[in-house]
Design an enzyme around this catalytic site. Structure first.
Site, short mmCIF file in Angstrom:
data_model
loop_
_atom_site.label_atom_id
_atom_site.label_comp_id
_atom_site.label_asym_id
_atom_site.label_seq_id
_atom_site.Cartn_x
_atom_site.Cartn_y
_atom_site.Cartn_z
N GLY A 1 1.12 -1.16 -0.05
CA GLY A 1 0.56 -0.09 0.15
C GLY A 1 0.73 1.35 -0.02
O GLY A 1 0.25 2.14 -0.60
N THR A 2 1.98 1.24 1.18
CA THR A 2 3.00 2.26 0.44
C THR A 2 3.95 2.32 -0.66
O THR A 2 3.12 4.45 -0.40
CB THR A 2 4.39 1.96 1.92
OG1 THR A 2 3.52 1.80 3.54
CG2 THR A 2 5.37 3.81 1.55
N GLN B 1 -7.70 1.59 4.71
CA GLN B 1 -8.03 2.01 6.50
C GLN B 1 -10.23 1.08 5.55
O GLN B 1 -10.44 0.67 6.75
CB GLN B 1 -8.58 2.28 7.55
CG GLN B 1 -6.92 2.66 8.10
CD GLN B 1 -6.48 0.97 9.09
OE1 GLN B 1 -7.89 0.37 9.14
NE2 GLN B 1 -5.74 0.97 9.50
N SER C 1 -4.21 -1.51 0.60
CA SER C 1 -3.52 -2.21 1.62
C SER C 1 -4.18 -3.66 1.43
O SER C 1 -4.64 -3.57 1.85
CB SER C 1 -2.40 -1.58 2.27
OG SER C 1 -1.46 -2.86 2.63
N HIS D 1 -3.14 -6.66 3.20
CA HIS D 1 -3.22 -7.32 4.58
C HIS D 1 -4.02 -6.44 5.13
O HIS D 1 -3.88 -6.81 6.69
CB HIS D 1 -1.72 -6.99 5.14
CG HIS D 1 -1.38 -5.52 5.27
ND1 HIS D 1 -0.91 -4.74 4.21
CD2 HIS D 1 -1.09 -4.86 6.77
CE1 HIS D 1 -0.28 -3.61 5.10
NE2 HIS D 1 -0.34 -3.59 6.12
N CYS E 1 2.67 3.64 12.60
CA CYS E 1 4.43 3.68 11.67
C CYS E 1 4.75 5.15 12.63
O CYS E 1 5.69 5.34 12.24
CB CYS E 1 3.54 4.96 10.63
SG CYS E 1 2.92 3.30 9.16
#
Length: 477
Positions: free
Chosen positions: A69-70, A177, A194, A196, A320
């Protein structure tokens, strides 16, 4: 052991596990090749893309799979900014975006671009009017998350998208999210997510770019994933990510309603069971499975370890930022208490029994941490009840004449500066001041938040010879 940290990484969904194992057998070949094994792999990749696109709300040829996702955020922002460079180099973000967005914004600014951070209110929500007002003729891109990773507050993405559309500016929404709970609000130009976060395997991100959005991929050219995500596709993980997204979305309405009721229970009971707690985030416009609260006079790391020993896996603020010594940028932007912060994010299937056990364990755990830190007791800090008052309170001293104390908390990490403040506030008369000298960055959040919670006046800060001097004026109580 109950796992209450799904916002960091959700447990692997059973459908994801089945799809992953099957794809390891069937999808190991290069989908770019024309032989039988390659064609089989290409069919799997195309099917996964179609599934993910349907759940995301875009066309299959608008969506690519990235390594995370990053990576999707970094590539999406860089490509959109580069594609619209002739328009200008102005970027808009909210102050509570995921760190990946803020890191990309910092790189853009260092390279000569300009960045506007839209502030949020105390619930962590950006004002749609303020977001629209930040748009300029030279704005190349706007970025807004659909819901906050740390406190669960939903953002006005639909209103921001409408303002951006009217201004001709593309909007990138970070749906990491929220995508497992439902489609992103309409009107976005780029979307990232993302796997996960919804129970897919780690190492798979989504980047969707609408047709018509000017986009110039950065870095060396690559023939894979439309040139937007270089490198050999992790096909088994991609297949598992798409399959699990469809599975979680099929049960999202029912499971979301069930988890929302459990989170409502936590939001209501924690302040009743634990003194001096601030529940943060929007109480209504929020993700169904997430709640964050902060406890006065508690070190967050110590509290997390204590809860872990008690059998509960939770996190402190954003995953993070929790490993750093600086306060969470989200809590800082909201202006709420940062120390003693606990984020509970329930995974699918979390039981009411485990939630009740967490509520039973939490008060004693917080009390033990406070005792270890020699924090003042709640009873010592509570305002006297009318029945116990024997004489009227003395009038407040004029601010100019109010006597003051100075507390030297230099070299001490929060919550110790706040604890020292709480111990001596009763030693000055009403209207008197206490000045705390501190060099821990968290004090800038926690001392004003303490004043808000305890009913005293935060009189401001000034630079000191070492650190910062924070002044508090005592009010009645």
């Amino acid at each position: 052991m109950p796992y209450f940290d799904a916002a960091s990484a959700a447990p692997l969904h059973p459908v994801a596990r089945e799809a992953l194992l099957a794809a390891l057998d069937e999808g190991w070949a290069d989908p770019a090749r024309l032989h039988r094994e390659g064609r089989r792999a290409r069919l799997l990749l195309d099917a996964a893309r179609a599934t993910a696109a349907e759940e995301t709300g875009c066309r299959p040829d608008e969506l690519v799979f990235t390594a995370s996702g990053t990576r999707a955020v970094h590539d999406g922002m860089a490509g959109a900014l580069a594609g619209r460079r002739r328009v200008g180099r102005h970027l808009i973000v909210s102050a509570v975006e995921h760190s990946s967005v803020l890191h990309s914004a910092a790189v853009h600014e260092a390279a000569g671009g300009s960045v506007t951070e839209v502030a949020v209110d105390r619930t962590g929500r950006a004002d749609p009017a303020a977001y629209a007002a930040a748009l300029r003729p030279d704005t190349a891109l706007a970025v807004l998350q659909t819901a906050n990773h740390e406190v669960g507050t939903e953002q006005p993405a639909a209103e921001a998208a409408e303002a951006c559309r009217a201004a001709g500016v593309p909007l990138l929404v970070d749906a990491a999210q929220s995508l497992g709970w439902g489609p992103a609000p309409a009107g976005w130009s780029l979307l990232t997510a993302s796997a996960h976060k919804w129970g897919g395997p780690p190492g798979v991100g989504l980047l969707a770019v609408r047709k018509g959005v000017r986009f110039a991929p950065q870095g060396p050219a690559d023939e894979r994933e439309s040139g937007r995500a270089p490198g050999f596709e992790n096909l088994p993980a991609i297949v598992a990510a798409a399959a699990s997204l469809r599975a979680v979305r099929a049960s999202a309405a029912a499971e979301g309603a069930r988890l929302r009721a459990l989170v409502d229970r936590i939001r209501a009971r924690v302040p009743e069971l634990v003194p001096d707690v601030e529940v943060v985030g929007d109480p209504v416009r929020r993700l169904p499975h997430l709640v964050t609260f902060s406890c006065l006079y508690v070190d967050g790391e110590t509290l997390l370890h204590a809860l872990d020993r008690a059998g509960f896996s939770v996190s402190s603020g954003s995953s993070c930022t929790s490993s750093t010594l600086t306060p969470s940028h989200v809590l800082r932007a909201m202006g709420v208490l940062s120390e003693g912060n606990v984020r509970v994010s329930l995974p699918a299937g979390a039981s009411a029994k485990d939630v009740e056990r967490f509520l039973a364990v939490l008060p004693e755990t917080v009390a033990s941490v406070r005792e270890h830190l020699s924090a003042p007791s709640a009873s010592a800090l509570s305002p006297a009840s009318p029945a116990s008052v024997s004489a009227p309170s003395a009038p407040a001293a004029p601010a100019s004449a109010a006597p003051g104390l100075v507390v030297d908390a230099l070299g001490k990490r929060c919550p110790l500066p706040v604890i020292e403040l709480a111990k001596v506030i009763g030693d000055v008369p009403v209207g008197g001041t206490v000045t705390v000298l501190a060099d821990d960055e968290a004090a800038r959040l926690d001392i004003p938040a303490w004043c808000e919670m305890r009913g005293h006046e935060y009189a401001g800060e000034r630079a000191a010879e070492r650190g910062t001097a924070y002044t508090v004026r005592r009010r009645e109580g």
